[in-house]
Scaffold this motif. Structure first.
Motif, PDB file in Angstrom:
ATOM      1  N   THR A   1     -11.355   8.943  -9.492  1.00 52.19           N
ATOM      2  CA  THR A   1     -12.247   8.742  -8.367  1.00 52.19           C
ATOM      3  C   THR A   1     -11.905   9.934  -7.350  1.00 52.19           C
ATOM      4  O   THR A   1     -12.735  10.392  -6.582  1.00 52.19           O
TER       5      THR A   1
ATOM      6  N   VAL B   1      -7.940   5.522  -9.908  1.00 52.59           N
ATOM      7  CA  VAL B   1      -7.943   6.328  -8.915  1.00 52.59           C
ATOM      8  C   VAL B   1      -7.961   7.845  -9.266  1.00 52.59           C
ATOM      9  O   VAL B   1      -8.436   8.470  -8.597  1.00 52.59           O
TER      10      VAL B   1
ATOM     11  N   VAL C   1     -11.385   3.157  -0.839  1.00 49.05           N
ATOM     12  CA  VAL C   1     -11.735   1.831  -1.349  1.00 49.05           C
ATOM     13  C   VAL C   1     -13.008   1.691  -1.831  1.00 49.05           C
ATOM     14  O   VAL C   1     -13.484   1.397  -2.949  1.00 49.05           O
ATOM     15  N   ARG C   2     -13.706   2.371  -0.956  1.00 47.55           N
ATOM     16  CA  ARG C   2     -15.323   2.532  -1.094  1.00 47.55           C
ATOM     17  C   ARG C   2     -15.596   3.465  -2.411  1.00 47.55           C
ATOM     18  O   ARG C   2     -16.456   2.987  -3.190  1.00 47.55           O
TER      19      ARG C   2
ATOM     20  N   LEU D   1      -5.061   0.867 -12.124  1.00 46.43           N
ATOM     21  CA  LEU D   1      -5.135   1.397 -10.667  1.00 46.43           C
ATOM     22  C   LEU D   1      -4.883   2.910 -10.875  1.00 46.43           C
ATOM     23  O   LEU D   1      -5.462   3.946 -10.321  1.00 46.43           O
TER      24      LEU D   1
ATOM     25  N   LEU E   1      -8.164   4.923   4.356  1.00 45.73           N
ATOM     26  CA  LEU E   1      -8.015   3.838   3.093  1.00 45.73           C
ATOM     27  C   LEU E   1      -9.449   3.295   2.949  1.00 45.73           C
ATOM     28  O   LEU E   1      -9.698   3.212   1.779  1.00 45.73           O
ATOM     29  N   PRO E   2      -9.957   2.693   4.015  1.00 50.49           N
ATOM     30  CA  PRO E   2     -11.218   1.982   3.458  1.00 50.49           C
ATOM     31  C   PRO E   2     -12.172   2.985   2.817  1.00 50.49           C
ATOM     32  O   PRO E   2     -12.881   2.417   1.949  1.00 50.49           O
ATOM     33  N   GLU E   3     -12.206   4.485   3.061  1.00 47.27           N
ATOM     34  CA  GLU E   3     -13.166   5.051   2.367  1.00 47.27           C
ATOM     35  C   GLU E   3     -12.699   5.175   0.901  1.00 47.27           C
ATOM     36  O   GLU E   3     -13.575   5.396   0.116  1.00 47.27           O
TER      37      GLU E   3
ATOM     38  N   LEU F   1     -13.616   3.765  -4.815  1.00 49.75           N
ATOM     39  CA  LEU F   1     -13.195   3.082  -5.922  1.00 49.75           C
ATOM     40  C   LEU F   1     -14.083   2.194  -6.467  1.00 49.75           C
ATOM     41  O   LEU F   1     -14.288   1.799  -7.881  1.00 49.75           O
ATOM     42  N   VAL F   2     -14.633   1.438  -5.286  1.00 49.14           N
ATOM     43  CA  VAL F   2     -15.705   0.588  -5.758  1.00 49.14           C
ATOM     44  C   VAL F   2     -16.927   1.349  -6.576  1.00 49.14           C
ATOM     45  O   VAL F   2     -17.434   0.809  -7.607  1.00 49.14           O
TER      46      VAL F   2
ATOM     47  N   VAL G   1       0.722  -1.274   0.159  1.00 50.89           N
ATOM     48  CA  VAL G   1       0.099   0.075   0.047  1.00 50.89           C
ATOM     49  C   VAL G   1       0.992   1.131   0.040  1.00 50.89           C
ATOM     50  O   VAL G   1       0.635   2.171  -0.992  1.00 50.89           O
TER      51      VAL G   1
END
Lengths: 338, 500, 166
Positions: free
Chosen positions: A303, A300, C21-22, A296, C17-19, C24-25, A206
């Motif tokens: 996003t 990104v 990823v959310r 990726l 990070l989890p956000e 990105l989903v 990461v």
């Protein structure tokens, strides 16, 4: 004979790199279009696949503009400084193992097999900051200068984390030779890949991926360009092929960084559950893994919003660097345990 | 009619109009007092310059006098009496007018979009303000002649006519040449000339002005422009020494499409003659002299800007011993003053062309003397010389400066061309005289001037009345007005004198 | 002074990070949704009677232009785009335009001309495309503006319907 083989390898690898960069420009536009429910370029060639060609022609035909008061020599040098290091680093990336084409033994599918391959990569990718800061300074424009300054500060900061994380892998593999790093992971068992090393691997992956984003000036860290604030950042004043060179450099750097991530963490060309796979399968595997990271990069970008500058520096120095150091310690502990 | 001899003593009485106290003239009808009190009373048959007949009935107002109850009366046929209390806006007055309007519109075609009067038509204004949207009449409208030719000037549309008889009275009372009449009776009445003879006389154009609707229109203006597109500028007519007050109407800052009389009690009342009204050719931009030009042996007329032309003129005039300065009677008082200064500075002889009387003179307006500022220039001290006198005097002078619009044509084409070649001729005019070929032209230098529609100043008419002319439209690029030209010339001369 | 009450972030959200990823989903899912782009020159936007395109002049069925050059549209035009010169005709309607120019670069498609016209002679057509390489080419003259009544019929009906409301 070795010279001929080298020549063929060089043309293959560099041809592949340039084609990848070209395809990336198209992919960038196509994927962003998909994400935004648009169609994207579809006028040049079937489905727009010839768009990069049209862009290239356009770049060549555009007028070359050198701003008044620009330092002409450095102004011309900067795009080269941006593109060349990114292209050089690809020399040490191993794309596949032992390769035999039409009975011709190519050995490792890599331009050269340096003992300090990783160091070479990091050293040259570090050089690419010169292209940005020289371009920004030589343009004699406030936007360019600000963009260049920001970018250099950013790249220097994140390089630290990048190197620290790469060091983790060096510690795990016990070598700086990229081939060695891959071979250590190439056991037929995907769990041997560095990214599956408990904790150290995941954190390292990461951190490394995020650091490569910053290193290549991609979203959400594209402070060098930063259109809403700085017009076009360091390349505001650049046009025609000079601009195209910056562009090319950026995409080459992305490709190389994606390759490097694959090599360091995803076992490079190692095929899961097939230790001695033929070179073509290995190459395909490598490309597939790299493609994921390239995707990726684009994914990104379309996003996330851009960071604020102070947030970026905070993140780099106060979060990434400590974590990278801790991760390195952890790796040491892990090695001494096993 | 115009000659202002002894005015009879005007008696006035006090009346009240819409709450305002007015000193009303007893020799004028009530509507005159109402209009004087700035109340809006619609009127079609009434014209201040014509005798009132009360045929349209639209000018109804409510009048209350003494102990009598208030009554609705026709204001143009009611004599003024002391103590009248008039209300022009009462409900009774409005209702009566509205009914009257409905009858007027009974046979009036609804073709305002086509009609040339639209925009300056009081019937249109008032039916818009007061009238009802739809007609109630079930009978068909009268079908009459839409294009009745009344001679060279006027076209009559009998359908649009509301039979106010202003035109009939105008012909009877102003030029006193009755030619029009109301023929037929009742709803068959129409305006006609006897035996369909064309109209004659020099005052036909006024018929289009007095007509309150679009029935009588000028042939020259028919369908040429919409009146709201015209820029109107107050000016004076330059066709004779009467100097009638006019309105010059310009379409889109370019072509002058119409000249109309402007009410001026002392000069021309409401009228003007056709000679002045149709003198539009003089203002056309065709064949104008723009900038300056000199004959050149090799290149024909050598064109250059006015600034350079003035330098040449200053050189020529400095070299002259005692130049003859010939002004046009179209020069304004202001221009005449500047020209006199120039004459003194050059020690020259200053005169203006005094043209002979023409045959257009009548006893109404036209004086027959085509010199609008004769009086003004004479008062300033200009010498009045006939064209012949000027031509004979020219040979005594080494240089002659002709200045002002139409000065060359006043000298006569042959006369101007016969100016002695030994004399240096400077011509400042709006246009070159006809057929000026290099080689046989006497001109040594020509500079273009602005016409009287393109510059401002004052003329003094034959009775000594001073009236303005105002700039109605911009002069063509490269043309200076005369005052600026003369002042610059004076400046150049002064500079040269200092230098020598 | 306005005090903005910001929501307290949860620990999970602060981990960042989890956000990401959310997010990105979400974008990944978007890639498989139907696209909304219209391929313009091939797929033109359908127009209706309500579409207020460029003004056009009606030509009546007898071949004569409906305009009588009354100048009301010229007067109503807020952009001064219209220039009309009239001339006399031999027909019962005595007047027709000699010149009727609309400077399409000035025209703002407001429709005042249509509203002002007493003769149903100018209508906002459904024509929207406007391109030329010179400015002069975009000053349309009468011949370029003429359209038959049948092509403008939907708009004519619509305008009549609207006007009946008043």
């Amino acid at each position: 004979m070795p010279f001929l083989i080298l020549l063929i390898k060089a043309s293959l690898i560099y041809g592949g790199l340039l084609v990848t960069a070209a395809v990336m420009t198209l992919a960038e536009r196509k994927i962003s279009a998909r994400i935004q429910l648009r169609i994207g370029p579809n006028r040049v060639g079937p489905g727009g696949v010839l768009q990069p060609l049209a862009d290239g022609v356009k770049f060549i035909l555009k007028e070359e503009i050198t701003p008044d008061g620009a330092n002409k020599g450095i102004f011309r040098l900067a795009p080269i400084m941006a593109a060349v290091p990114a292209m050089l680093t690809v020399a040490v990336i191993p794309f596949a193992g032992e390769t035999v084409i039409f009975g011709l033994d190519f050995g490792l599918l890599s331009l050269t097999d340096l003992d300090i391959g990783l160091l070479f990569v990091l050293a040259f990718s570090g050089l690419s900051v010169y292209g940005v800061i020289l371009g920004g300074w030589a343009s004699n424009s406030k936007y360019s200068l600000l963009g260049g300054l920001r970018a250099s500060a950013q790249m220097v900061s994140y390089e630290l984390s990048l190197i620290m994380t790469a060091l983790t892998v060096v510690a795990l593999s016990g070598s700086m030779d990229l081939r060695e790093i891959v071979e250590v992971q190439n056991t037929g068992n995907p769990l041997a890949w560095n990214c599956f090393t408990p904790v150290v691997g995941q954190v390292g992956l990461v951190l490394f991926v995020i650091a490569t984003f910053a290193e290549t000036n991609r979203h959400p860290f594209d402070f060098a360009e930063c259109e809403p604030e700085l017009v076009g950042g360091f390349h505001t004043e650049y046009s025609s092929m000079k601009f195209a060179l910056f562009f090319l450099g950026e995409y080459c750097a992305m490709t190389v960084m994606a390759c490097l991530t694959t090599v360091l963490f995803l076992g490079g060309y190692s095929v899961p559950f097939w230790e001695d796979a033929p070179w073509m399968v290995e190459l395909a595997t490598f490309m597939a893994k790299t493609s994921f990271f390239l995707f990726l990069f684009i994914w990104v970008r379309w996003t996330l919003p851009r960071f604020r500058y102070d947030q970026l520096m905070n993140l780099g120095w106060k979060v990434f660097l400590p974590i990278a150091l801790a991760n390195l310690l952890l790796a040491g502990a892990f090695i001494s345990l096993t | 009619m115009i000659d202002s001899g002894k005015q009879p003593e005007i008696k006035r009485v006090e009346i009240t109009v819409n709450g305002k106290t007015v000193q009303a003239r007893t020799d004028k009808p009530l509507i005159h007092a109402c209009l004087q009190a700035e109340s809006e009373v619609p009127h079609y048959c009434y014209h201040p310059g014509l005798s009132p007949v009360g045929s349209c009935r639209i000018c109804q107002v409510e009048v209350q006098q003494g102990k009598m109850p208030a009554r609705v009366m026709v204001a143009c046929r009611t004599p003024v009496a002391a103590g009248m209390v008039v209300d022009t806006e009462s409900k009774g007055a409005h209702d009566s007018r509205k009914e009257c309007l409905e009858f007027l519109l009974k046979n009036h075609p609804l073709d305002c979009p086509i009609c040339d009067k639209a925009g300056e038509c009081t019937l249109q204004d008032y039916s818009f303000a007061e009238g009802q949207g739809e007609g109630r009449s079930v009978e068909p409208r009268r079908k009459l002649e839409k294009r009745k030719d009344l001679g060279d000037v006027i076209m009559l549309d009998q359908e649009r006519c509301i039979l106010c008889s202003r035109c009939v009275r105008f012909m009877e009372e102003v030029p006193e040449t009755p030619q029009l009449c109301v023929a037929g009776r009742g709803s068959h009445s129409i305006i006609e000339t006897w035996n369909n003879q064309p109209l004659s006389g020099n005052y036909q154009g006024n018929l289009a002005d007095v007509c309150p609707v679009g029935a009588l229109t000028l042939k020259s203006f028919r369908f040429k422009a919409r009146v709201w597109n015209l820029t109107k500028t107050a000016s004076s007519c330059g066709e004779c020494s009467r100097g009638c007050s006019t309105t010059v109407e310009v379409l889109r800052a370019g072509e002058i499409v119409r000249i109309r009389p402007r009410h001026d009690e002392e000069v021309n009342k409401w009228w003007m003659c056709d000679t002045g009204r149709f003198a539009l050719d003089h203002f056309s931009e065709v064949d104008r002299l723009v900038g300056a030009c000199m004959p050149s042996a090799t290149r024909g007329w050598d064109q250059f800007p006015v600034e350079d032309g003035l330098q040449v003129a200053a050189d020529m005039l400095m070299a002259a011993e005692k130049p003859l300065i010939v002004a046009s009677p179209w020069l304004t008082v202001e221009e005449g003053t500047e020209l006199l200064t120039l004459g003194r500075q050059l020690n020259g002889r200053v005169a203006f062309v005094s043209p002979a009387q023409n045959e257009l003179a009548d006893d109404l307006l036209h004086t027959g003397d085509p010199a609008p500022n004769r009086r003004g220039l004479t008062d300033l001290g200009f010498e009045a010389l006939s064209p012949e006198e000027i031509l004979s005097a020219a040979s005594e002078h080494s240089s002659i400066l002709c200045i002002g619009e139409r000065v060359a044509s006043l000298l006569g084409e042959d006369g101007f061309n016969s100016l002695p070649s030994a004399t240096r001729v400077l011509l400042f005019d709006c246009a070159l005289p006809a057929a000026q070929e290099v080689g046989n032209s006497p001109i040594d230098l020509a500079i273009g001037l602005a016409t009287s529609a393109e510059r401002a100043g004052h003329w003094v008419n034959i009775d000594g009345i001073r009236r303005p002319i105002l700039q109605a439209r911009p002069a063509p690029t490269g043309v200076w007005n005369t005052v600026r030209l003369l002042q610059n010339l004076l400046g150049l001369l002064a500079t040269r004198e200092i230098q020598s | 002074m306005v005090v903005v009450q910001r929501r307290e972030l949860t620990f999970w959200e602060r981990m960042y990070l989890p956000e990401i990823v959310r997010g990105l989903v979400i974008t990944f899912k978007k890639m498989f949704e139907p696209r909304v782009t219209r391929q313009y020159p091939e797929q033109a936007m359908p127009t209706t009677a309500v579409t207020r395109g460029q003004p056009r002049l009606t030509v009546k069925d007898d071949g004569n232009i409906a305009c009588v050059s009354c100048g009301l549209c010229e007067a109503a035009c807020p952009a001064y785009a219209i220039t009309i010169d009239g001339k006399e005709t031999d027909r019962f309607i005595e007047r027709e335009p000699e010149r009727f120019d609309i400077d399409m670069l000035r025209c703002i498609l407001c429709g005042f001309c249509e509203e002002a016209c007493p003769k149903e002679a100018i209508f906002m057509s459904n024509e929207l495309e406007l391109a030329n390489t010179t400015r002069e080419g975009l000053v349309y003259d009468m011949e370029q503006l003429k359209r038959s009544t049948s092509t403008l019929q939907p708009r004519i009906d619509y305008v009549r319907k609207i006007n009946d409301r008043w």
